[in-house]
Design a protein around this motif. Structure first.
Motif, mmCIF file in Angstrom:
data_model
loop_
_atom_site.group_PDB
_atom_site.id
_atom_site.type_symbol
_atom_site.label_atom_id
_atom_site.label_comp_id
_atom_site.label_asym_id
_atom_site.label_seq_id
_atom_site.Cartn_x
_atom_site.Cartn_y
_atom_site.Cartn_z
ATOM 1 N N HIS A 165 0.836 -1.208 0.000
ATOM 2 C CA HIS A 165 0.000 0.000 0.000
ATOM 3 C C HIS A 165 0.872 1.259 0.000
ATOM 4 O O HIS A 165 0.544 2.252 -0.669
ATOM 5 C CB HIS A 165 -0.932 0.010 1.210
ATOM 6 N N GLY A 217 2.275 1.869 -3.436
ATOM 7 C CA GLY A 217 1.207 2.424 -4.273
ATOM 8 C C GLY A 217 0.937 3.885 -3.946
ATOM 9 O O GLY A 217 0.741 4.709 -4.848
ATOM 10 N N TYR A 218 0.930 4.212 -2.662
ATOM 11 C CA TYR A 218 0.731 5.595 -2.220
ATOM 12 C C TYR A 218 1.845 6.478 -2.780
ATOM 13 O O TYR A 218 1.588 7.577 -3.295
ATOM 14 C CB TYR A 218 0.704 5.639 -0.686
ATOM 15 N N ALA A 252 3.754 5.976 -5.407
ATOM 16 C CA ALA A 252 3.620 6.117 -6.857
ATOM 17 C C ALA A 252 2.497 7.099 -7.198
ATOM 18 O O ALA A 252 2.660 7.959 -8.075
ATOM 19 C CB ALA A 252 3.343 4.749 -7.482
ATOM 20 N N GLU A 253 1.390 6.988 -6.508
ATOM 21 C CA GLU A 253 0.247 7.875 -6.749
ATOM 22 C C GLU A 253 0.574 9.335 -6.473
ATOM 23 O O GLU A 253 0.061 10.240 -7.134
ATOM 24 C CB GLU A 253 -0.918 7.419 -5.872
ATOM 25 N N HIS A 254 1.439 9.576 -5.482
ATOM 26 C CA HIS A 254 1.785 10.942 -5.086
ATOM 27 C C HIS A 254 3.137 11.410 -5.642
ATOM 28 O O HIS A 254 3.629 12.477 -5.251
ATOM 29 C CB HIS A 254 1.772 11.063 -3.555
ATOM 30 N N GLY A 255 3.748 10.627 -6.510
ATOM 31 C CA GLY A 255 5.012 11.014 -7.124
ATOM 32 C C GLY A 255 6.167 11.115 -6.149
ATOM 33 O O GLY A 255 7.059 11.945 -6.322
ATOM 34 N N GLN A 267 2.606 11.399 5.841
ATOM 35 C CA GLN A 267 2.225 10.477 4.762
ATOM 36 C C GLN A 267 1.745 9.143 5.329
ATOM 37 O O GLN A 267 0.758 8.576 4.851
ATOM 38 C CB GLN A 267 3.417 10.272 3.819
ATOM 39 N N LEU A 280 -2.022 7.592 4.787
ATOM 40 C CA LEU A 280 -2.229 6.241 4.262
ATOM 41 C C LEU A 280 -3.034 5.395 5.250
ATOM 42 O O LEU A 280 -4.005 4.729 4.851
ATOM 43 C CB LEU A 280 -0.892 5.567 3.948
ATOM 44 N N SER A 316 -6.677 6.188 5.257
ATOM 45 C CA SER A 316 -7.426 5.593 4.151
ATOM 46 C C SER A 316 -7.657 4.097 4.368
ATOM 47 O O SER A 316 -8.722 3.576 4.035
ATOM 48 C CB SER A 316 -6.712 5.844 2.818
#
Length: 176
Positions: free
Chosen positions: A62, A65-66, A68-71, A88, A92, A95
């Motif tokens: 997770h 993925g977080y 990658a999603e947020h660069g 961060q 996470l 969520s």
């Protein structure tokens, strides 16, 4: 490290040493990690001890993925969740435990055990936890027992006695 970082996100504490990466140092004093969250999670009675490696792997998935999603570029020397900063990690975890997340029950369970370690020292006898300076119990003002090992509260917590002792109560406070 991953599970320590998760527990520290639930009940933050101060770093154990300057280079500590699992504990973010987001709060003064000892948090869930210092209170023994990992030791509690490793206790078979929790029902999750055999799944801890899976929890860590899923949490790191997770986190990747977080990122990658947020660069975000994560430190490759650390597990992905540990490489996130405290804000961060908190976002996470929020969520993961939020309404509608398909794994919510799994993450809430892990969060509950992190809280339990801090609030109750469930994995250690209370007197041992107090003698060792358990941060949660001491922070809540939990007092040590009397010399005979029993807790007595001569000043009623509500400022008055709520009920008379049952006539069959023994001198140790147990019902007959």
């Amino acid at each position: 490290m991953t599970l320590e970082a998760f527990a520290d996100t639930i009940v933050p504490g101060e770093k154990r040493f300057p280079e500590d990466r699992a504990v973010a140092g987001a709060a003064p004093g000892g948090g869930a990690v210092a209170a023994g969250a990992i030791e509690l999670l490793q206790t078979p009675a929790t029902g999750v001890s055999d799944a801890l490696d899976n929890y860590a792997q899923a949490l790191n998935g997770h986190a990747a993925g977080y990122a990658a999603e947020h660069g975000l570029t994560l430190d490759q020397q650390l597990p992905p969740f540990v490489a996130l900063d405290f804000a961060q990690r908190t976002e996470l975890v929020r969520s993961l435990v939020g309404p509608g997340h398909p794994e919510k029950e799994l993450w809430v369970l892990l969060a509950l055990f992190s809280n339990m370690a801090f609030d109750t020292a469930a994995h250690v006898h209370t007197t041992e936890a107090l003698e060792a300076g358990h941060p949660g119990l001491l922070g809540m003002g939990f007092t040590k027992p009397d010399a005979d090992g029993l807790w007595r509260f001569p000043a009623f917590s509500y400022g008055r006695q709520l009920a008379e002792l049952h006539p069959d109560t023994t001198p140790t406070g147990s019902p007959a």
